[in-house]
Design an enzyme around this catalytic site. Structure first.
Site, PDB file in Angstrom:
ATOM      1  CD  GLN A  41       0.448  -6.049  -4.327  1.00 52.54           C
ATOM      2  OE1 GLN A  41       0.994  -6.489  -5.337  1.00 52.54           O
ATOM      3  NE2 GLN A  41       0.438  -6.703  -3.181  1.00 52.54           N
TER       4      GLN A  41
ATOM      5  CE  LYS B 189       3.504  -6.665  -0.747  1.00 51.05           C
ATOM      6  NZ  LYS B 189       2.899  -7.958  -0.463  1.00 51.05           N
TER       7      LYS B 189
ATOM      8  CB  CYS C 144      -3.980  -8.286   4.400  1.00 48.74           C
ATOM      9  SG  CYS C 144      -2.996  -9.531   5.206  1.00 48.74           S
TER      10      CYS C 144
HETATM   11  C1  LIG Z   1      -1.471  -2.874  -1.077  1.00 48.75           C
HETATM   12  C2  LIG Z   1      -0.610  -3.379   0.049  1.00 48.75           C
HETATM   13  N1  LIG Z   1      -0.296  -2.561   1.050  1.00 48.75           N
HETATM   14  C3  LIG Z   1       0.481  -2.935   2.066  1.00 48.75           C
HETATM   15  C4  LIG Z   1       1.005  -4.204   2.120  1.00 48.75           C
HETATM   16  C5  LIG Z   1       1.878  -4.594   3.266  1.00 48.75           C
HETATM   17  O1  LIG Z   1       3.179  -4.852   2.807  1.00 48.75           O
HETATM   18  P1  LIG Z   1       4.260  -5.467   3.788  1.00 48.75           P
HETATM   19  O2  LIG Z   1       3.648  -6.703   4.387  1.00 48.75           O
HETATM   20  O3  LIG Z   1       5.417  -5.779   2.889  1.00 48.75           O
HETATM   21  O4  LIG Z   1       4.565  -4.446   4.805  1.00 48.75           O
HETATM   22  C6  LIG Z   1       0.700  -5.116   1.112  1.00 48.75           C
HETATM   23  C7  LIG Z   1       1.177  -6.501   1.166  1.00 48.75           C
HETATM   24  O5  LIG Z   1       0.589  -7.405   0.606  1.00 48.75           O
HETATM   25  C8  LIG Z   1      -0.127  -4.686   0.042  1.00 48.75           C
HETATM   26  O6  LIG Z   1      -0.439  -5.498  -0.954  1.00 48.75           O
END
Ligand SMILES: Cc1ncc(COP(=O)(O)O)c(C=O)c1O
Length: 422
Positions: A219, A242, A380
């Protein structure tokens, strides 16, 4: 002018905020010109994934139309051009986060894979009774890989608590750093609360005890200027999607000395130097960790996204988003029955809240009917929901192209949801 066109003008006719010509920038994002349910799209789900500027879309299409070839192996022209473009994107990524060396940039699928890589590979040195320290505001991607590493090795996962504002308790964090702590893994910016952690300070505390630190920057990278050398972090993970880039591509930064000492994560092409049936020797960094044909188009698209945000300016983006968050927080405070989850002093780009008598999913459905895309759920980060005693929150998250008028549209729709469920 019809109502939709009028609404578009109302939403897009934003005065430039803090040096960012948002109205002009919005035209770079074709998806924002859509209507959803007959309303102009108000896209406030940027923490889940952000929209892509035309330059990123064109870059991927251009790659497939003119350059497509496998990289690092071919002597033919296309292969060399594709390799050059891929490696140029590595250079752009190095510049973005100010890594000392380009071989410290490993391309992976995303933050999740980057953390799994470290948990699996670096995790091989864990022994029963060793400790991994995370925080209570982590995304599942920075919890589960460590739980799996602990299951494999007998190591123990410790969790530093947070206060009611969603801020890490520094004294508790420090107290949990012990002689058996082998790694700290902590988020830079919480996706559920918006808290910006004092990672430089956390790293100093850990390093004073010889403990390496992984920072989950999923983030942070789209919203803050990140300098891995200034932070002195040992690993830093983030995702392209993102950061206005493609899905399926992300980055693991690791200090060269650490990456060098780690065993490969996956075996296959590109990560080898020489293979015989009796023994395989491994390639140099970063290729040792890039087994198989990578997401070449994704990497090149990520390079275009980095060029885009660099041209706009991360400081200007941060200032604009900060102003939007402050404005949205002020608007939220005027709505009775709305409670903000996450009120840290240091926050960025994320506003999570709950509404009395309206389940976040129901609110999300009403908002969608108004063309407002937010996220409703646990983001999540189930342990964060548990910490605050809520099943889920409504989360609005801002990007460089959002406007105050869109924040107004969000809260108009929130009031509508409250009326529907009154
Ligand atoms: C703080 C944080 N860490 C890890 C992730 C995982 O990212 P990705 O799904 O792109 O691997 C996210 C995704 O929302 C996140 O917000």
């Amino acid at each position: 002018m019809n109502t939709v066109a009028q609404e578009f003008r109302a939403l897009w006719g934003a005065a430039p905020a803090a040096g960012l010509d948002v109205m002009r920038l919005r035209w770079d994002f074709p998806i924002l010109r859509q209507t959803v349910n007959g309303k102009p799209l108000v896209y406030l789900d940027n923490a889940a994934t952000s929209q892509k500027p035309q330059s990123v879309i064109d870059c991927e299409a251009h790659y497939y139309a003119t350059l497509n070839a496998n990289i690092h192996r071919g002597v033919h022209t296309l292969s060399q051009l594709a390799t050059d473009a891929y490696e140029a994107a590595r250079g752009a990524t190095q510049g973005l986060i100010h890594a000392a060396r380009r071989e410290e940039i490993v391309f992976v699928r995303g933050t999740t894979e980057a953390i799994n890589l470290v948990a699996t590979s670096y995790g091989q040195r864990l022994r029963a009774g060793d400790e991994i320290l995370i925080s209570a505001m982590e995304h599942h991607s920075n919890i589960v890989p460590w739980q799996m590493a602990c299951e494999r090795t007998g190591a123990i996962l410790l969790v530093a608590p947070i206060n009611d504002a969603g801020e890490l308790l520094l004294d508790e964090f420090e107290r949990l750093l012990g002689p058996r702590t082998r790694l700290v893994a902590v988020t830079h910016l919480s996706n559920a609360l918006g808290t910006v952690n004092p990672v430089r300070c956390l790293i100093e505390l850990a390093h004073a005890r010889g403990i390496p630190v992984l920072v989950d920057g999923a983030q942070a990278v789209p919203h803050l200027k990140v300098d891995v050398q200034a932070l002195d972090c040992d690993f830093y993970a983030f995702s392209g999607h993102k950061l206005y880039g493609p899905t399926g591509i992300g980055v693991l930064y690791g200090k060269a000395a650490l990456l060098d000492a780690m065993p490969p994560y996956q075996g296959g092409g590109d990560m080898i130097r020489e293979v015989t049936f009796s023994k395989t020797t491994y390639n140099e960094l970063p290729f040792k960790f890039e087994a198989g044909t990578p997401n070449i188009a994704g990497v090149i698209g990520l390079g275009a996204a980095i060029d885009y945000v660099s041209a706009v300016g991360l400081e200007a983006i941060a200032t604009h988003e900060h102003a939007l968050l402050a404005y949205a927080t002020g608007q939220a405070a005027q709505i009775s029955g709305l409670r903000i989850i996450g009120t840290a002093t240091e926050k960025a780009s994320i506003l999570s809240f709950v509404l009395d008598g309206v389940h976040p999913h129901d609110a999300g459905t009403i908002l969608d009917l108004e063309g407002v895309a937010i996220r409703a759920g646990h983001h999540c980060a189930m342990p964060v929901m548990e910490r605050f005693g809520v099943p889920a929150t409504v989360r609005a998250s801002f990007a460089l192209y959002n406007t105050r008028e869109e924040v107004d549209a969000l809260f108009r729709a929130v009031r509508k949801a409250q009326e529907v469920f009154a």
